[in-house]
Design an enzyme around this catalytic site. Structure first.
Site, PDB file in Angstrom:
ATOM      1  CB  SER A   1       8.818  -5.274   2.907  1.00  0.00           C
ATOM      2  OG  SER A   1       9.803  -4.398   3.370  1.00  0.00           O
TER       3      SER A   1
ATOM      4  CB  CYS B   1       3.479   6.076   3.453  1.00  0.00           C
ATOM      5  SG  CYS B   1       3.701   4.319   3.590  1.00  0.00           S
TER       6      CYS B   1
HETATM    7  C1  LIG Z   1       4.726  -1.524   4.108  1.00  0.00           C
HETATM    8  C2  LIG Z   1       4.061  -1.765   2.808  1.00  0.00           C
HETATM    9  C3  LIG Z   1       4.687  -1.437   1.589  1.00  0.00           C
HETATM   10  C4  LIG Z   1       6.027  -0.708   1.541  1.00  0.00           C
HETATM   11  O1  LIG Z   1       7.058  -1.510   2.013  1.00  0.00           O
HETATM   12  P1  LIG Z   1       8.521  -0.922   2.241  1.00  0.00           P
HETATM   13  O2  LIG Z   1       9.380  -2.119   2.422  1.00  0.00           O
HETATM   14  O3  LIG Z   1       8.447  -0.108   3.486  1.00  0.00           O
HETATM   15  O4  LIG Z   1       8.898  -0.136   1.054  1.00  0.00           O
HETATM   16  C5  LIG Z   1       4.027  -1.727   0.416  1.00  0.00           C
HETATM   17  N1  LIG Z   1       2.830  -2.335   0.424  1.00  0.00           N
HETATM   18  C6  LIG Z   1       2.194  -2.670   1.563  1.00  0.00           C
HETATM   19  C7  LIG Z   1       0.873  -3.360   1.492  1.00  0.00           C
HETATM   20  C8  LIG Z   1       2.790  -2.401   2.786  1.00  0.00           C
HETATM   21  O5  LIG Z   1       2.159  -2.735   3.909  1.00  0.00           O
END
Ligand SMILES: *Cc1c(COP(=O)(O)O)cnc(C)c1O
Length: 386
Positions: free
Chosen positions: A202, A329
């Site tokens: 991401s 989250c």
């Molecule tokens: C932040 C995160 C996600 C989710 O990423 P998004 O782009 O916000 O959907 C998934 N896995 C890990 C390990 C993360 O740190």
């Protein structure tokens, strides 16, 4: 609240955007608004920018440009990968293996599949957060279609032995996937050397914009991965993810990848120094302990347990210093971290822990100020019943 008033130490939730990344995006948010699918000059200009970003991403993780799909972020990439593989390989089997300390994007996607007749094995971890390689070997079966183990844990920074897990997975004839959202741009690695068939990441965790991410899946033999699409429409991204491409986001993601690639060593040195200093000082405080394996751990995170202290009270007391308990989250609910629970901790111990995660944007003044404030706050809340 002005951002100059805050000390942001929650970089595993999201990072500030690199101003150079924003500069690179601006033309595509303003004058160069073409649709990358249009066949006129304006569209082609956008398409060239997207192609350039594909190159920047593939250079960072060492894949081919035709092995990437742009998505809205890691959560979507994870959903597309796990559900898309489950659907495509259901004739081979319906068994998936993952671990208890995964991000909720992986865990909840697996739970959804369980409702639809799939079987998921959630492997436990040791008290230091590491997976025991022996148990993986034991649980993989003939009908195991996917093994998904995160590279770096977002709460503790624990680094799993990905290469070894991939080898075990491949020996058993299964696909290996890793959620590398916290590893990309911080650890130097190459998907082929590591045996990674599927990877998710991401942009907003590496100083890029929110709402844009990548799904990498291997497009060459052996272990070429096939998956079914979730979103149908104009056939964008080779039909795997329809919808007009988020050109400014993609340009920002590409630029973010190029900068973290170039500056990885420099960033690591800076962040590691700050983190080690912070961690040493915190562990000098009475009744504190470190969560997660000390060696196999990323250099930007400290997850610390303050015995007898409510992390909620500590976070509120810290006011303008932004830290976290649990992952971003789930922390709106006051629930003990599932990651720390999986490491064998009690609810109480998990509810006494905070995560401090640093970025290249932090400096020694911020760390010193945070240390003073943490110590002061601990004194003022230590008499509270918890
Ligand atoms: C932040 C995160 C996600 C989710 O990423 P998004 O782009 O916000 O959907 C998934 N896995 C890990 C390990 C993360 O740190």
């Amino acid at each position: 609240m002005e951002s100059k008033d805050i000390i942001y130490l929650d970089n595993n939730a999201t990072t500030p955007i690199d101003p150079r990344v924003l500069d690179g995006m601006m033309p595509y948010l303003t004058n160069l608004y073409g649709n990358a699918s249009s066949r006129h000059k304006f569209g082609m200009q956008a398409d060239i920018a997207v192609k350039n970003a594909r190159k920047q991403v593939s250079d960072l993780i060492g894949c081919e440009i035709n092995e990437l799909i742009f998505t809205s972020g890691a959560t979507e990439s994870i959903n597309l990968a796990i559900k898309g593989i489950a659907e495509n390989y259901k004739d081979k089997g319906k068994h998936i293996v993952t671990i208890l300390t995964e991000h909720s994007a992986v865990l909840d996607t697996c739970k959804e599949l369980e409702k639809n007749g799939y079987e998921v094995t959630y492997l436990p971890v040791k008290s230091d957060g590491l997976l025991d390689l022996d148990i993986i070997e034991k649980v993989i079966r003939k009908d195991t279609i996917l093994v998904s183990v995160m590279y770096v844990n977002n709460e503790t920074g624990v680094i799993q032995p990905i290469k070894e897990i991939a080898e075990i997975t491949h020996k058993a004839g299964s696909i290996f996937m890793t959620d590398a959202t916290q590893a990309v741009g911080k650890l130097r690695f190459n998907v082929n050397d590591m045996g990674i068939d599927v990877l998710t990441m991401s942009a907003h965790k590496i100083y890029g914009p929110k709402g844009i991410g990548v799904l990498y899946f291997k497009n060459k033999r052996p272990n070429k991965v096939r998956l079914k699409a979730l979103i149908h429409g104009g056939g964008h991204e080779k039909g795997y993810r329809s919808g007009t491409l988020n050109v400014p986001g993609i340009v920002g993601l590409g630029a973010a990848c190029e900068y973290v690639d170039k500056e990885m060593d420099k960033n690591e040195k800076h962040i590691r120094e700050l983190r080690d200093y912070l961690e040493r000082e915190l562990l000098n405080i009475e009744n504190t302990s470190l969560n997660g394996n000390k060696e196999s751990r990323l250099y930007n995170v400290s997850n610390i347990c303050f015995k007898g202290i409510s992390s909620e009270a500590l976070i509120i007391g810290l006011d303008n210093i932004m830290v976290s308990n649990g992952s971003a989250c789930s922390s709106s609910l006051i629930e003990p971290s599932h990651v720390l629970k999986a490491m064998g901790q009690s609810d109480k111990s998990a509810l006494s822990s905070i995560r401090i995660s640093l970025s290249k944007a932090n400096n020694i003044y911020e760390i010193n100020h945070a240390l003073i404030t943490i110590k002061k706050t601990l004194l003022s809340i230590s008499s509270l019943n918890f």
